[in-house]
Design an enzyme around this catalytic site. Structure first.
Site, PDB file in Angstrom:
ATOM      1  N   GLY A  35       0.839  -1.210   0.000  1.00 35.48           N
ATOM      2  CA  GLY A  35       0.000   0.000   0.000  1.00 35.48           C
ATOM      3  C   GLY A  35       0.868   1.251   0.000  1.00 35.48           C
ATOM      4  O   GLY A  35       0.671   2.171  -0.802  1.00 35.48           O
ATOM      5  N   HIS A  36       1.886   1.264   0.885  1.00 29.62           N
ATOM      6  CA  HIS A  36       2.811   2.410   0.918  1.00 29.62           C
ATOM      7  C   HIS A  36       3.554   2.541  -0.420  1.00 29.62           C
ATOM      8  O   HIS A  36       3.733   3.644  -0.939  1.00 29.62           O
ATOM      9  CB  HIS A  36       3.890   2.211   1.991  1.00 29.62           C
ATOM     10  CG  HIS A  36       3.393   2.213   3.401  1.00 29.62           C
ATOM     11  ND1 HIS A  36       3.520   1.134   4.244  1.00 29.62           N
ATOM     12  CD2 HIS A  36       2.790   3.181   4.136  1.00 29.62           C
ATOM     13  CE1 HIS A  36       3.026   1.432   5.428  1.00 29.62           C
ATOM     14  NE2 HIS A  36       2.564   2.660   5.393  1.00 29.62           N
ATOM     15  N   GLN A  60       0.629  10.573  18.482  1.00 32.68           N
ATOM     16  CA  GLN A  60      -0.660  10.120  17.975  1.00 32.68           C
ATOM     17  C   GLN A  60      -1.100   8.790  18.580  1.00 32.68           C
ATOM     18  O   GLN A  60      -2.126   8.237  18.198  1.00 32.68           O
ATOM     19  CB  GLN A  60      -0.666  10.073  16.447  1.00 32.68           C
ATOM     20  CG  GLN A  60       0.161   8.965  15.811  1.00 32.68           C
ATOM     21  CD  GLN A  60       0.251   9.147  14.303  1.00 32.68           C
ATOM     22  OE1 GLN A  60       0.952  10.024  13.806  1.00 32.68           O
ATOM     23  NE2 GLN A  60      -0.460   8.325  13.552  1.00 32.68           N
ATOM     24  N   GLY A 146      -3.356   7.506   1.955  1.00 31.87           N
ATOM     25  CA  GLY A 146      -4.281   6.434   1.586  1.00 31.87           C
ATOM     26  C   GLY A 146      -5.677   6.679   2.137  1.00 31.87           C
ATOM     27  O   GLY A 146      -5.839   7.239   3.221  1.00 31.87           O
ATOM     28  N   GLU A 147      -6.672   6.232   1.374  1.00 32.81           N
ATOM     29  CA  GLU A 147      -8.067   6.393   1.809  1.00 32.81           C
ATOM     30  C   GLU A 147      -8.470   5.415   2.905  1.00 32.81           C
ATOM     31  O   GLU A 147      -9.548   5.527   3.454  1.00 32.81           O
ATOM     32  CB  GLU A 147      -9.016   6.234   0.616  1.00 32.81           C
ATOM     33  CG  GLU A 147      -8.991   7.436  -0.300  1.00 32.81           C
ATOM     34  CD  GLU A 147      -9.948   7.306  -1.473  1.00 32.81           C
ATOM     35  OE1 GLU A 147     -10.455   6.195  -1.737  1.00 32.81           O
ATOM     36  OE2 GLU A 147     -10.166   8.329  -2.143  1.00 32.81           O
ATOM     37  N   GLN A 152      -8.544  10.514   8.810  1.00 33.10           N
ATOM     38  CA  GLN A 152      -7.253  11.209   8.807  1.00 33.10           C
ATOM     39  C   GLN A 152      -7.094  12.039   7.533  1.00 33.10           C
ATOM     40  O   GLN A 152      -6.715  13.223   7.591  1.00 33.10           O
ATOM     41  CB  GLN A 152      -6.123  10.170   8.911  1.00 33.10           C
ATOM     42  CG  GLN A 152      -4.753  10.693   8.533  1.00 33.10           C
ATOM     43  CD  GLN A 152      -3.655   9.679   8.760  1.00 33.10           C
ATOM     44  OE1 GLN A 152      -3.312   9.377   9.894  1.00 33.10           O
ATOM     45  NE2 GLN A 152      -3.064   9.150   7.699  1.00 33.10           N
ATOM     46  N   SER A 184      -2.267  -2.958   5.794  1.00 39.38           N
ATOM     47  CA  SER A 184      -1.958  -2.140   6.962  1.00 39.38           C
ATOM     48  C   SER A 184      -0.722  -2.713   7.638  1.00 39.38           C
ATOM     49  O   SER A 184      -0.523  -3.943   7.661  1.00 39.38           O
ATOM     50  CB  SER A 184      -3.135  -2.179   7.945  1.00 39.38           C
ATOM     51  OG  SER A 184      -2.726  -1.707   9.207  1.00 39.38           O
TER      52      SER A 184
HETATM   53  O1  PAF Z   1      -0.971   7.302   8.364  1.00 40.37           O
HETATM   54  C1  PAF Z   1       0.111   7.286   8.999  1.00 40.37           C
HETATM   55  O2  PAF Z   1       0.957   6.381   8.826  1.00 40.37           O
HETATM   56  C2  PAF Z   1       0.386   8.379  10.007  1.00 40.37           C
HETATM   57  O3  PAF Z   1      -0.772   8.752  10.673  1.00 40.37           O
HETATM   58  C3  PAF Z   1       1.114   9.595   9.410  1.00 40.37           C
HETATM   59  C4  PAF Z   1       0.252  10.302   8.370  1.00 40.37           C
HETATM   60  C5  PAF Z   1       2.416   9.153   8.778  1.00 40.37           C
HETATM   61  C6  PAF Z   1       1.432  10.611  10.521  1.00 40.37           C
HETATM   62  O4  PAF Z   1       2.258  10.061  11.501  1.00 40.37           O
END
Ligand code: PAF
Length: 250
Positions: A35-36, A60, A146-147, A152, A184
């Site tokens: 995905g990345h 976070q 990503g959706e 987010q 994920s």
């Molecule tokens: O989606 C993520 O992996 C994280 O929330 C992000 C956008 C890299 C911020 O730390």
């Protein structure tokens, strides 16, 4: 070769040399998966150069246990970046990215308190704060998200608009395994038994007639349900299998 920046200052100096070329940016917390890589390939196709950040952002995580167990695979991540030809990796230390010790924060007052925000207090403040820092540092032309993390994505789009951030926020469709499970970093923490159950999440989100019906069906399959809600023209949900929390939307 991917050029690695472990210091913010070093990156700021280097950024000047990129000048007017377009820079695509993919922020991540590592434990990279297909995905990345899809976001990175898109960035590479649409920009002169691409920077990826890997930073497991502590602000976070509302649950310290979740932060401790978040997968970290730095060696494999670098190999993947090199294999697809990403030019720059930004991977600083916590103190380098938070010289203020998180005294300054971005907070959104409406949409960050529902869905995942209701279950993870402070989560989106942490996300928005780190994303603002990274967008300011990279001064990217485009940033790719990503959706799968739909809430987010909406909040980041809103922040970019509210603060006149010149970077274009690009939304990319969720990438899925053959059996429908959204890709994920957390999937690798699923036990084999839970991995078998996991594709039922997306199938139930899609197939159930109402959110109540979805919750009942998910519980029957062995999921613990944080929430299932219809909002923003989508059905969004978060569930738990053992220690692992999964989110998705259809
Ligand atoms: O989606 C993520 O992996 C994280 O929330 C992000 C956008 C890299 C911020 O730390």
């Amino acid at each position: 070769m991917t050029k690695i920046f472990q210091s913010v200052q070093e990156w700021i100096e280097f950024r000047k040399s990129i000048g007017g070329k377009t820079l695509g940016f993919v922020p991540t917390m590592g434990a990279l998966h297909e995905g990345h890589l899809t976001l990175m390939r898109r960035s590479m196709a649409e920009n002169d150069c691409t920077a990826v950040s890997i930073f497991v952002n502590p602000t976070q995580f509302n649950d310290p246990n979740d932060l401790t167990h978040y997968p970290r695979t730095p060696k494999e991540d670098l190999e993947l970046l090199e294999s697809i030809g990403v030019q720059y990796l930004i991977s600083p230390e916590i103190t380098d990215l938070y010289p203020d010790d998180y005294r300054y924060q971005v907070s959104e007052k409406v949409e960050s308190n529902v869905l995942c925000g209701a279950h993870r207090p402070g989560h989106f403040d942490g996300v928005l704060t780190i994303v603002l820092k990274l967008l300011n540092l990279t001064q990217a032309s485009h940033a790719y998200f990503g959706e799968k993390d739909f809430q987010q994505l909406r909040l980041i789009e809103g922040m970019a608009k509210a603060f006149f951030i010149p970077t274009k926020i690009v939304a990319c469709p969720t990438l899925r395994e053959q059996d429908g499970l959204a890709m994920s970093s957390r999937n690798r923490r699923l036990t084999p038994e839970h991995r078998e159950i996991a594709p039922g999440f997306q199938k139930t989100l899609k197939g159930a007639s109402t959110t109540e019906d979805a919750i009942r069906k998910l519980k029957e399959q062995g999921f613990e349900v944080d929430y299932i809600e219809d909002r923003w023209g989508r059905r969004l949900g978060a569930v738990r299998l053992g220690q692992v929390r999964l989110i998705d939307n259809v």
